[in-house]
Design an enzyme around this catalytic site. Structure first.
Site, mmCIF file in Angstrom:
data_model
loop_
_atom_site.group_PDB
_atom_site.id
_atom_site.type_symbol
_atom_site.label_atom_id
_atom_site.label_comp_id
_atom_site.label_asym_id
_atom_site.label_seq_id
_atom_site.Cartn_x
_atom_site.Cartn_y
_atom_site.Cartn_z
ATOM 1 C CG LEU A 137 -7.647 -1.478 2.761
ATOM 2 C CD1 LEU A 137 -6.577 -0.659 3.482
ATOM 3 C CD2 LEU A 137 -7.047 -2.764 2.192
ATOM 4 C CG ASP A 150 -21.836 -4.903 5.410
ATOM 5 O OD1 ASP A 150 -21.029 -4.302 4.680
ATOM 6 O OD2 ASP A 150 -22.528 -5.860 5.004
ATOM 7 C CE LYS A 201 -21.147 0.076 2.883
ATOM 8 N NZ LYS A 201 -21.134 -1.263 3.540
ATOM 9 C CE1 TYR A 244 -3.020 -3.040 0.389
ATOM 10 C CE2 TYR A 244 -3.161 -2.645 2.752
ATOM 11 C CZ TYR A 244 -3.499 -3.386 1.643
ATOM 12 O OH TYR A 244 -4.330 -4.467 1.775
#
Length: 324
Positions: free
Chosen positions: A74, A178, A97, A58
């Site tokens: 990620l 989620d 998000k 990264y």
């Protein structure tokens, strides 16, 4: 128009299936680079973006001067740190998000954004879709009269995949983080209001992760209920109920994946209007709006301040659920 060259931190399945192709297809954008140490995962991106530059870390991608903007898919617990690192490296950042895990995280992100003078945003894609722009206009223009109640549902079942990051506490999983952001954020975006209290929060846990959440909230002018779960048959809907009409979105979150995006407005006298958007890719619209903002052509539709407001509602729901 010179395309904005995007780099992706991590070869997440979601990035391979949705956001990577959306960047590749978006006007004024180029999927330029990917950071992954897995040649097999990189090959999945090269299938639709031949010639993509692959970095094995990264940090290497963030140091690449050819990368104009960074997308971060990620696991949740890594979002804040890598967003801050991207800004420190001089890269505008679009992060999945929830970009943070508490309102204080957004305060840090906003401060870093302002200090860097760069665009940083959460990838809350639904506000870029014309069905939500239309829903907001209809509700705020009084098409359903006085908004009285909002109801949202988003469910799916991943019980068969216990190693999924959504089912693991160490990766900040859970249904609220989620998918709870969707009915929460949708209610806020369409109404233009923020909740004043959570009157009920039933959170059911497995392995210290919420897999079911039923939340009731009070806004200044209306009530709101939201049901999200990772242990139920797939369903999604948003309903805005006024004293003179009802507005329904039958595929509000995964447009053209779960079903076709459709808005139905029912008013007095049983008058009904239906609008559909069969070919709209909200992920590409998100990328294009990000690019327009980078070029100074338009304000970004979903600034971090909006995302912080949804996180405040999330924090309120977790606090109310802990008191049961």
């Amino acid at each position: 128009m010179t395309p904005i060259r995007w780099g992706i931190l991590g070869a997440a399945e979601f990035a391979r299936r949705f956001m990577g192709p959306a960047i590749h297809a978006a006007n004024g954008a180029e999927l330029y680079a990917l950071a992954t140490s897995s040649p097999a995962k990189a090959a999945g991106f090269a299938d639709f973006a031949p010639g993509i530059t692959v970095h094995d870390s990264y940090d290497a991608l963030l140091a690449d001067p050819a990368v104009d903007a960074v997308y971060i898919p990620l696991p949740n617990h890594l979002h804040v740190d890598w967003s801050l690192k991207a800004l420190a490296a001089g890269k505008p950042v679009l992060c999945e998000k929830p970009m943070g895990l508490a309102a204080a995280d957004y305060d840090r992100l906003i401060a870093a954004r302002d200090a860097a003078g760069l665009l940083a945003a959460e990838a809350f894609m639904i506000v870029h879709h014309p069905q939500f722009i239309r829903a907001r206009a209809l509700v705020q223009q009084g098409a359903i009269g006085r908004l009285t109640h909002v109801d949202g549902t988003f469910t799916y079942n991943n019980a068969a995949d216990p190693t999924n990051i959504r089912n693991r506490p160490e990766t900040a999983g859970g249904a609220l983080r989620d998918i709870g952001v969707y009915p929460f954020g949708a209610a806020r975006f369409v109404s233009g209001q923020d909740p004043v209290s959570i009157s009920h929060a039933d959170l059911r846990l497995e392995n210290d992760v919420d897999v079911f959440a039923q939340v009731a909230a009070r806004f200044p002018d209306f009530t709101c209920t939201a049901l999200v779960s990772m242990r139920m048959h797939p369903r999604q809907q948003m309903t805005f109920h006024g004293d003179k009409g009802i507005l329904r979105l039958t595929c509000p979150f995964n447009a053209n994946i779960f079903d076709m995006a459709q808005l139905t407005l029912e008013t007095d006298g049983s008058s009904m209007i239906t609008e559909r958007w069969p070919g709209v890719n909200q992920y590409s619209l998100q990328v294009e709006n990000f690019g327009a903002s980078l070029r100074g052509a338009a304000a970004y539709p979903c600034p971090l301040e909006f995302s912080r407001g949804t996180q405040v509602m999330m924090d309120m729901a977790f606090a109310a659920g802990a008191q049961r």
